[in-house]
Write a protein that holds these residues in place. Sequence first.
Motif, PDB file in Angstrom:
ATOM      1  N   GLY A  31       0.831  -1.196   0.000  1.00 38.30           N
ATOM      2  CA  GLY A  31       0.000   0.000   0.000  1.00 38.30           C
ATOM      3  C   GLY A  31       0.866   1.246   0.000  1.00 38.30           C
ATOM      4  O   GLY A  31       2.054   1.157   0.265  1.00 38.30           O
ATOM      5  N   PRO A  32       0.344   2.372  -0.330  1.00 34.07           N
ATOM      6  CA  PRO A  32      -1.059   2.618  -0.612  1.00 34.07           C
ATOM      7  C   PRO A  32      -1.450   2.404  -2.077  1.00 34.07           C
ATOM      8  O   PRO A  32      -2.622   2.477  -2.411  1.00 34.07           O
ATOM      9  N   LEU A  33      -0.496   2.115  -2.954  1.00 32.85           N
ATOM     10  CA  LEU A  33      -0.830   1.995  -4.378  1.00 32.85           C
ATOM     11  C   LEU A  33      -1.388   0.632  -4.756  1.00 32.85           C
ATOM     12  O   LEU A  33      -2.268   0.540  -5.607  1.00 32.85           O
ATOM     13  N   SER A  34      -0.887  -0.425  -4.155  1.00 30.72           N
ATOM     14  CA  SER A  34      -1.354  -1.779  -4.480  1.00 30.72           C
ATOM     15  C   SER A  34      -1.558  -2.596  -3.209  1.00 30.72           C
ATOM     16  O   SER A  34      -0.961  -3.656  -3.028  1.00 30.72           O
ATOM     17  N   PRO A  35      -2.407  -2.121  -2.301  1.00 31.83           N
ATOM     18  CA  PRO A  35      -2.554  -2.831  -1.030  1.00 31.83           C
ATOM     19  C   PRO A  35      -3.337  -4.130  -1.166  1.00 31.83           C
ATOM     20  O   PRO A  35      -4.115  -4.306  -2.098  1.00 31.83           O
ATOM     21  N   GLU A  36      -3.101  -5.000  -0.222  1.00 29.57           N
ATOM     22  CA  GLU A  36      -3.892  -6.216  -0.092  1.00 29.57           C
ATOM     23  C   GLU A  36      -4.844  -5.996   1.080  1.00 29.57           C
ATOM     24  O   GLU A  36      -4.464  -5.398   2.086  1.00 29.57           O
ATOM     25  N   PRO A  37      -6.100  -6.436   0.984  1.00 24.66           N
ATOM     26  CA  PRO A  37      -7.053  -6.185   2.069  1.00 24.66           C
ATOM     27  C   PRO A  37      -6.706  -6.969   3.333  1.00 24.66           C
ATOM     28  O   PRO A  37      -6.263  -8.115   3.270  1.00 24.66           O
ATOM     29  N   LYS A  38      -6.888  -6.316   4.459  1.00 27.06           N
ATOM     30  CA  LYS A  38      -6.724  -6.962   5.766  1.00 27.06           C
ATOM     31  C   LYS A  38      -7.983  -6.652   6.567  1.00 27.06           C
ATOM     32  O   LYS A  38      -8.283  -5.505   6.856  1.00 27.06           O
ATOM     33  N   HIS A  39      -8.722  -7.686   6.901  1.00 31.79           N
ATOM     34  CA  HIS A  39     -10.001  -7.545   7.599  1.00 31.79           C
ATOM     35  C   HIS A  39      -9.749  -7.469   9.109  1.00 31.79           C
ATOM     36  O   HIS A  39      -9.380  -8.453   9.716  1.00 31.79           O
ATOM     37  N   ASN A  40      -9.959  -6.256   9.677  1.00 28.75           N
ATOM     38  CA  ASN A  40      -9.711  -6.023  11.098  1.00 28.75           C
ATOM     39  C   ASN A  40     -10.987  -5.808  11.892  1.00 28.75           C
ATOM     40  O   ASN A  40     -11.035  -6.091  13.082  1.00 28.75           O
ATOM     41  N   GLY A  41     -12.007  -5.225  11.271  1.00 19.89           N
ATOM     42  CA  GLY A  41     -13.257  -4.938  11.969  1.00 19.89           C
ATOM     43  C   GLY A  41     -13.136  -3.845  13.014  1.00 19.89           C
ATOM     44  O   GLY A  41     -13.834  -3.876  14.020  1.00 19.89           O
ATOM     45  N   ILE A  42     -12.260  -2.866  12.788  1.00 22.00           N
ATOM     46  CA  ILE A  42     -12.001  -1.828  13.784  1.00 22.00           C
ATOM     47  C   ILE A  42     -12.317  -0.448  13.228  1.00 22.00           C
ATOM     48  O   ILE A  42     -11.966  -0.130  12.098  1.00 22.00           O
ATOM     49  N   ILE A  43     -12.968   0.358  14.047  1.00 17.69           N
ATOM     50  CA  ILE A  43     -13.066   1.798  13.809  1.00 17.69           C
ATOM     51  C   ILE A  43     -12.386   2.429  15.009  1.00 17.69           C
ATOM     52  O   ILE A  43     -12.765   2.175  16.157  1.00 17.69           O
ATOM     53  N   ALA A  44     -11.353   3.220  14.768  1.00 12.13           N
ATOM     54  CA  ALA A  44     -10.577   3.822  15.847  1.00 12.13           C
ATOM     55  C   ALA A  44     -10.830   5.320  15.905  1.00 12.13           C
ATOM     56  O   ALA A  44     -10.940   5.976  14.865  1.00 12.13           O
ATOM     57  N   LEU A  45     -10.932   5.849  17.119  1.00 14.87           N
ATOM     58  CA  LEU A  45     -11.150   7.276  17.352  1.00 14.87           C
ATOM     59  C   LEU A  45     -10.111   7.773  18.336  1.00 14.87           C
ATOM     60  O   LEU A  45      -9.706   7.036  19.231  1.00 14.87           O
ATOM     61  N   GLY A  46      -9.716   9.027  18.191  1.00 18.77           N
ATOM     62  CA  GLY A  46      -8.783   9.610  19.146  1.00 18.77           C
ATOM     63  C   GLY A  46      -8.905  11.114  19.194  1.00 18.77           C
ATOM     64  O   GLY A  46      -9.322  11.745  18.219  1.00 18.77           O
ATOM     65  N   GLU A  47      -8.531  11.683  20.336  1.00 18.45           N
ATOM     66  CA  GLU A  47      -8.569  13.129  20.511  1.00 18.45           C
ATOM     67  C   GLU A  47      -7.176  13.747  20.515  1.00 18.45           C
ATOM     68  O   GLU A  47      -7.041  14.950  20.570  1.00 18.45           O
ATOM     69  N   ASN A  48      -6.157  12.927  20.503  1.00 16.55           N
ATOM     70  CA  ASN A  48      -4.785  13.413  20.522  1.00 16.55           C
ATOM     71  C   ASN A  48      -4.032  12.745  19.379  1.00 16.55           C
ATOM     72  O   ASN A  48      -3.928  11.517  19.343  1.00 16.55           O
ATOM     73  N   PRO A  49      -3.479  13.514  18.441  1.00 15.01           N
ATOM     74  CA  PRO A  49      -2.844  12.902  17.274  1.00 15.01           C
ATOM     75  C   PRO A  49      -1.635  12.036  17.610  1.00 15.01           C
ATOM     76  O   PRO A  49      -1.423  10.999  16.984  1.00 15.01           O
ATOM     77  N   VAL A  50      -0.862  12.418  18.598  1.00 11.03           N
ATOM     78  CA  VAL A  50       0.320  11.643  18.965  1.00 11.03           C
ATOM     79  C   VAL A  50      -0.089  10.332  19.619  1.00 11.03           C
ATOM     80  O   VAL A  50       0.385   9.254  19.240  1.00 11.03           O
ATOM     81  N   SER A  51      -0.983  10.405  20.584  1.00  7.07           N
ATOM     82  CA  SER A  51      -1.447   9.191  21.260  1.00  7.07           C
ATOM     83  C   SER A  51      -2.137   8.245  20.288  1.00  7.07           C
ATOM     84  O   SER A  51      -1.956   7.030  20.343  1.00  7.07           O
ATOM     85  N   PHE A  52      -2.923   8.809  19.389  1.00  2.52           N
ATOM     86  CA  PHE A  52      -3.638   7.987  18.415  1.00  2.52           C
ATOM     87  C   PHE A  52      -2.658   7.241  17.507  1.00  2.52           C
ATOM     88  O   PHE A  52      -2.768   6.024  17.327  1.00  2.52           O
TER      89      PHE A  52
END
Length: 127
Positions: A31-52
Amino acid sequence: MYADTDGKLQHTKQRKYLVIADMIISGEHEGPLSPEPKHNGIIALGENPVSFDEAVSHLMGIKPEYFRTLKYAKAESEYDINYHDGVQPRIISNDARYNGMAPAEIDRDNLLYFRPADNWEGAFNVH
């Protein structure tokens, strides 16, 4: 977080920050041009860019010493973008494997182990 409406950096925070990462199906390997799919089932949220970035990169299996932008972001700065007093950020998740943990506490059995792009194998943990 510190740029005003004209894009000029200020010494106080100008806005709140929220990052959302759709990791339900992520891209790995070439990736990002020819990625292979990886099924994680995650939506991640964060309020701090470094911690995230620290939490997600750790979860993906990226060795922190290879993540230069994270290293520079955690360095001393006049802009307050780090967590403080040695208090590690905690993950809030409906998945008991991760809920309440600091990113570094996730054991090797529960990392997602993204497959790196060719020539980047050294930057990633492997099973």
